[in-house]
Design an enzyme around this catalytic site. Structure first.
Site, mmCIF file in Angstrom:
data_model
loop_
_atom_site.group_PDB
_atom_site.id
_atom_site.type_symbol
_atom_site.label_atom_id
_atom_site.label_comp_id
_atom_site.label_asym_id
_atom_site.label_seq_id
_atom_site.Cartn_x
_atom_site.Cartn_y
_atom_site.Cartn_z
ATOM 1 N N GLU A 111 0.885 -1.155 0.042
ATOM 2 C CA GLU A 111 -0.180 -0.134 0.029
ATOM 3 C C GLU A 111 0.876 1.413 -0.187
ATOM 4 O OE1 GLU A 111 -1.705 -1.329 3.361
ATOM 5 O OE2 GLU A 111 -3.050 -2.708 2.379
ATOM 6 N N TYR A 123 7.708 1.840 -7.583
ATOM 7 C CA TYR A 123 7.038 0.624 -7.815
ATOM 8 C C TYR A 123 6.597 0.287 -9.303
ATOM 9 C CZ TYR A 123 6.719 0.935 -2.621
ATOM 10 O OH TYR A 123 7.086 1.348 -1.472
#
Ligand SMILES: CC(C)(COP(=O)(O)OP(=O)(O)OC[C@H]1O[C@@H](n2cnc3c(N)ncnc32)[C@H](O)[C@@H]1OP(=O)(O)O)[C@@H](O)C(=O)NCCC(=O)NCCS
Length: 154
Positions: A111, A123
């Site tokens: 998250e 990411y």
């Protein structure tokens, strides 16, 4: 890639309880809502996969991963401010991916704050994809911020 990282002498190793003062110093400097000593201690005591990145004997980054069956959940990835944007975060994340593969995890999940573009770009560059949104998940100084849930198949 020709980043300053090429000149750094980096070592990733498991986090020890003795590392916690250095970890907490970075954690408190980076986050408005830092993890506590107890949070890190509990992660170590619970057998979570906790790592530190050492540069010339100095702890400059760390990460915490938790396994849930065949999933690896990335709970914390932090680089000390003066070492950011040198490729250190990517280096540590790549070693976490290797760790997850060696554990035979089938996916990594994390998250991230919706407006944490540095982390999101990192990411995405390793092929994490958004799979969900948790509304009002994180506290902020003036309210709440959504969490983007991201996943990478291994
Ligand atoms: C997010 C974080 C881990 C990235 O680590 P880093 O060492 O600074 O990142 P790197 O130098 O390895 O950069 C890797 C990629 O991340 C992205 N990135 C990193 N910093 C960025 C910034 N300030 N703005 C935009 N993209 C950025 C880029 O895609 C970069 O690739 P590129 O240099 O080829 O463009 C680091 O900034 C950090 O610790 N931030 C505070 C804590 C945090 O937010 N952790 C993540 C919680 S989910």
């Amino acid at each position: 890639m020709n980043k300053p990282l090429d000149n750094l002498n980096l070592l990733v190793r498991p986090m020890l309880e003795a590392d916690l003062p250095s970890v907490l110093k970075i954690e408190k400097a980076i986050y408005a809502y830092p993890w506590t000593h107890g949070n890190f201690f509990d992660c170590l005591a619970s057998g979570y996969r906790c790592y530190v990145l050492i540069c010339d004997g100095k702890l400059i980054a760390y990460a915490v991963q938790m396994t849930i069956l065949d999933e690896m959940h990335l709970l914390n990835l932090t680089v000390a401010a003066v070492f950011q944007k040198k490729g250190v975060g990517r280096y540590l994340l790549e070693s976490l991916v290797s760790d997850a593969i060696s554990f035979q995890a089938v996916k990594m999940i994390l998250e991230v704050r919706r407006f944490n573009y540095a982390a999101i770009f990192l990411y995405e560059s390793l092929n994490f994809e958004q799979i969900g949104l948790r509304k009002n998940y994180y506290p902020t100084r003036d309210g709440r911020e959504d969490a983007i849930v991201m996943e990478m198949s291994l």
